[in-house]
Structure formats: C-alpha cells, structure tokens
Design an enzyme around this catalytic site. Structure first.
Site, PDB file in Angstrom:
ATOM      1  N   LYS A  15      29.986  18.689 -17.204  1.00 20.39           N
ATOM      2  CA  LYS A  15      29.412  18.031 -16.030  1.00 20.39           C
ATOM      3  C   LYS A  15      28.041  18.598 -15.670  1.00 20.39           C
ATOM      4  O   LYS A  15      27.109  17.840 -15.422  1.00 20.39           O
ATOM      5  CB  LYS A  15      30.331  18.194 -14.804  1.00 20.39           C
ATOM      6  CG  LYS A  15      31.637  17.427 -14.878  1.00 20.39           C
ATOM      7  CD  LYS A  15      32.360  17.458 -13.533  1.00 20.39           C
ATOM      8  CE  LYS A  15      32.708  18.853 -13.046  1.00 20.39           C
ATOM      9  NZ  LYS A  15      33.733  19.542 -13.856  1.00 20.39           N
ATOM     10  N   ARG A  90      36.458  17.000  -5.186  1.00 22.31           N
ATOM     11  CA  ARG A  90      37.480  17.573  -6.059  1.00 22.31           C
ATOM     12  C   ARG A  90      38.877  17.359  -5.490  1.00 22.31           C
ATOM     13  O   ARG A  90      39.858  17.766  -6.114  1.00 22.31           O
ATOM     14  CB  ARG A  90      37.247  19.072  -6.209  1.00 22.31           C
ATOM     15  CG  ARG A  90      36.554  19.476  -7.508  1.00 22.31           C
ATOM     16  CD  ARG A  90      36.338  20.976  -7.424  1.00 22.31           C
ATOM     17  NE  ARG A  90      36.170  21.622  -8.690  1.00 22.31           N
ATOM     18  CZ  ARG A  90      34.994  21.883  -9.244  1.00 22.31           C
ATOM     19  NH1 ARG A  90      33.888  21.461  -8.690  1.00 22.31           N
ATOM     20  NH2 ARG A  90      34.938  22.549 -10.379  1.00 22.31           N
ATOM     21  N   ARG A 133      29.205  34.520 -15.155  1.00 27.76           N
ATOM     22  CA  ARG A 133      29.981  34.009 -14.030  1.00 27.76           C
ATOM     23  C   ARG A 133      31.268  34.804 -13.872  1.00 27.76           C
ATOM     24  O   ARG A 133      31.932  35.130 -14.831  1.00 27.76           O
ATOM     25  CB  ARG A 133      30.296  32.524 -14.230  1.00 27.76           C
ATOM     26  CG  ARG A 133      29.174  31.643 -13.765  1.00 27.76           C
ATOM     27  CD  ARG A 133      29.451  30.195 -14.055  1.00 27.76           C
ATOM     28  NE  ARG A 133      30.721  29.728 -13.532  1.00 27.76           N
ATOM     29  CZ  ARG A 133      31.010  28.439 -13.365  1.00 27.76           C
ATOM     30  NH1 ARG A 133      30.116  27.522 -13.689  1.00 27.76           N
ATOM     31  NH2 ARG A 133      32.173  28.083 -12.905  1.00 27.76           N
TER      32      ARG A 133
HETATM   33  P1  ADP Z   1      33.455  24.089 -13.144  1.00 28.23           P
HETATM   34  O1  ADP Z   1      32.970  22.677 -13.128  1.00 28.23           O
HETATM   35  O2  ADP Z   1      33.123  24.802 -14.398  1.00 28.23           O
HETATM   36  O3  ADP Z   1      34.910  24.209 -12.784  1.00 28.23           O
HETATM   37  P2  ADP Z   1      31.865  24.651 -10.733  1.00 28.23           P
HETATM   38  O4  ADP Z   1      30.602  25.386 -10.869  1.00 28.23           O
HETATM   39  O5  ADP Z   1      31.788  23.193 -10.454  1.00 28.23           O
HETATM   40  O6  ADP Z   1      32.709  24.941 -12.047  1.00 28.23           O
HETATM   41  O7  ADP Z   1      32.762  25.308  -9.577  1.00 28.23           O
HETATM   42  C1  ADP Z   1      33.073  26.674  -9.568  1.00 28.23           C
HETATM   43  C2  ADP Z   1      34.061  26.962  -8.446  1.00 28.23           C
HETATM   44  O8  ADP Z   1      33.465  26.620  -7.171  1.00 28.23           O
HETATM   45  C3  ADP Z   1      35.350  26.157  -8.489  1.00 28.23           C
HETATM   46  O9  ADP Z   1      36.318  26.708  -9.347  1.00 28.23           O
HETATM   47  C4  ADP Z   1      35.775  26.186  -7.023  1.00 28.23           C
HETATM   48  O10 ADP Z   1      36.361  27.430  -6.690  1.00 28.23           O
HETATM   49  C5  ADP Z   1      34.449  26.093  -6.283  1.00 28.23           C
HETATM   50  N1  ADP Z   1      34.118  24.690  -5.974  1.00 28.23           N
HETATM   51  C6  ADP Z   1      33.128  23.940  -6.518  1.00 28.23           C
HETATM   52  N2  ADP Z   1      33.123  22.701  -6.025  1.00 28.23           N
HETATM   53  C7  ADP Z   1      34.167  22.637  -5.155  1.00 28.23           C
HETATM   54  C8  ADP Z   1      34.720  21.613  -4.342  1.00 28.23           C
HETATM   55  N3  ADP Z   1      34.216  20.380  -4.332  1.00 28.23           N
HETATM   56  N4  ADP Z   1      35.784  21.927  -3.573  1.00 28.23           N
HETATM   57  C9  ADP Z   1      36.303  23.153  -3.554  1.00 28.23           C
HETATM   58  N5  ADP Z   1      35.862  24.153  -4.310  1.00 28.23           N
HETATM   59  C10 ADP Z   1      34.791  23.913  -5.112  1.00 28.23           C
END
Ligand code: ADP
Length: 187
Positions: A15, A90, A133
């Site tokens: 993504k 999400r 990360r």
């Molecule tokens: P990935 O797409 O690799 O899972 P992201 O960078 O999108 O990683 O997100 C990393 C973390 O940030 C998630 O595992 C979650 O803990 C938090 N996070 C990101 N977006 C959301 C969201 N929309 N709602 C809740 N937590 C979020």
C-alpha cells in the site's frame, strides 16, 4: 477527474509503495495514518506516546484517536482537489466516520490490493532491518495480520455494498501493479 481514494490491503501488500506512486501520478496528497503516527512518535507528542503502546504490539490505535488525527489532517486545504488514504480506514467504525467527514463529496474508489498473506510475512520481517520500524518483528507481524483479518477485512463487504470496491492483483512488478491500478481508476 477528482480522485478521492482509499487503498486497502493486508500488511505488506504494498500500500505504501503504491500510495506514493499514485499520489504522484494524480497530483494528490497521500495520507498514511501509519506515517502520521510515526511522525507523532518521533516528535514525542502526547498522541505519539499514546499510539506507540498499540503500534508496538501490532494492535490498532483506538478509533477515537485515529479518527481525530485524520479529521485534523483533513482540515488542510490540499485535500480539496482529491486525496489518497493509505491505512485508513481499518475498521468499520472508521469507515463510517470517514463517510460522515466527507459528506457529499464521498469516496470515488476503494482499491483493494490482493496478495497471499503468507508470502508477504518474510517481506514484512525484512523491513525491520531496512526501515528500522519497531513493529516489524515476527511476533508483531503475526499480530498485525490477525488484526487485519478480524477488523479490517470486513471493509471489503462494506465497500462492495457501496459499489465502489475495485480489486487489484498486487503480485508482480511494482510498475505493473501501479499501471493496473491506474487503468482501473481511469475506467
Ligand atoms: P502496515 O500497512 O504495514 O500494517 P502502517 O504503517 O499502515 O503499516 O501502520 C502501522 C501501525 O499503525 C498499525 O499496525 C497500527 O498499529 C497503526 N495504525 C495505522 N493506521 C491505523 C488506523 N487506521 N487505525 C488504527 N491504527 C492504525
């Protein structure tokens, strides 16, 4: 044509990579909630400290906090000409909040990137080394996938119901996948 897009897909589906490319192609801001949280964490803001507890365990940050942060981001003028959301919504509650936030100018498409989750686990774990990360260890990756299955997958049906879901095979060359998405969005 104004694009108001959401990118959906399992952790490691690509993504983030595609978001940057699509934003560049359509000249719209890419808004990544993961990135926004990481910025807050590195600044050491209150929101960042709160979010870190959840992120480092591979759990979702509570809807209330996440929605607040996105709402705040949407106050900026640059979203007027369209936007691309990466990692938000999400949960169904977040999707409802987004619909309410957008009002009449709702989403134009939701692009779901499809990969074999088992295949991307090594990719995610490998990212710990390159991006440093804190949430890319094997155990945390598995928890993020579990959370995706339980909380995020229902969004598939949610957006099928709205008639705006577009599914993309996200296995292959990065360039090729970008072109697949662009073709679907311009149709
Ligand atoms: P990935 O797409 O690799 O899972 P992201 O960078 O999108 O990683 O997100 C990393 C973390 O940030 C998630 O595992 C979650 O803990 C938090 N996070 C990101 N977006 C959301 C969201 N929309 N709602 C809740 N937590 C979020």
């Amino acid at each position: 044509m104004t694009h108001r897009i959401v990118l959906l897909g399992a952790p490691g589906a690509g993504k983030g990579t595609q978001a940057v490319r699509l934003a560049d192609r359509f000249q719209i801001p890419a808004i990544s909630t993961g990135e926004l949280f990481r910025q807050h964490m590195s600044r050491g803001s209150e929101l960042g400290k709160l979010a870190a507890n959840y992120i480092n365990d591979g759990n979702l940050v509570p809807d209330e906090i996440t929605v607040w942060m996105v709402r705040d981001r949407f106050r900026r003028e640059d979203v007027q000409g369209g936007f691309l959301l990466d990692g938000f919504p999400r949960t169904v509650a977040q999707a409802d909040a987004l619909d309410e936030m957008l009002g009449e100018n709702g989403l134009t498409a939701v692009v779901e990137l499809w990969v074999d989750v088992e295949e991307v686990i090594p990719r995610l774990i490998g990212r710990a080394a390159t991006e440093g990360r804190s949430d890319d260890t094997a155990e945390v990756v598995r928890q993020r996938i579990r959370v995706y299955r339980e909380q995020t997958k229902p969004l598939h049906e949610f957006y099928v119901g709205q008639g705006i879901l577009r599914e993309i095979n996200a296995v292959g060359e990065i360039d090729q996948i970008t072109e697949r998405i662009v073709a679907v969005l311009e149709r």
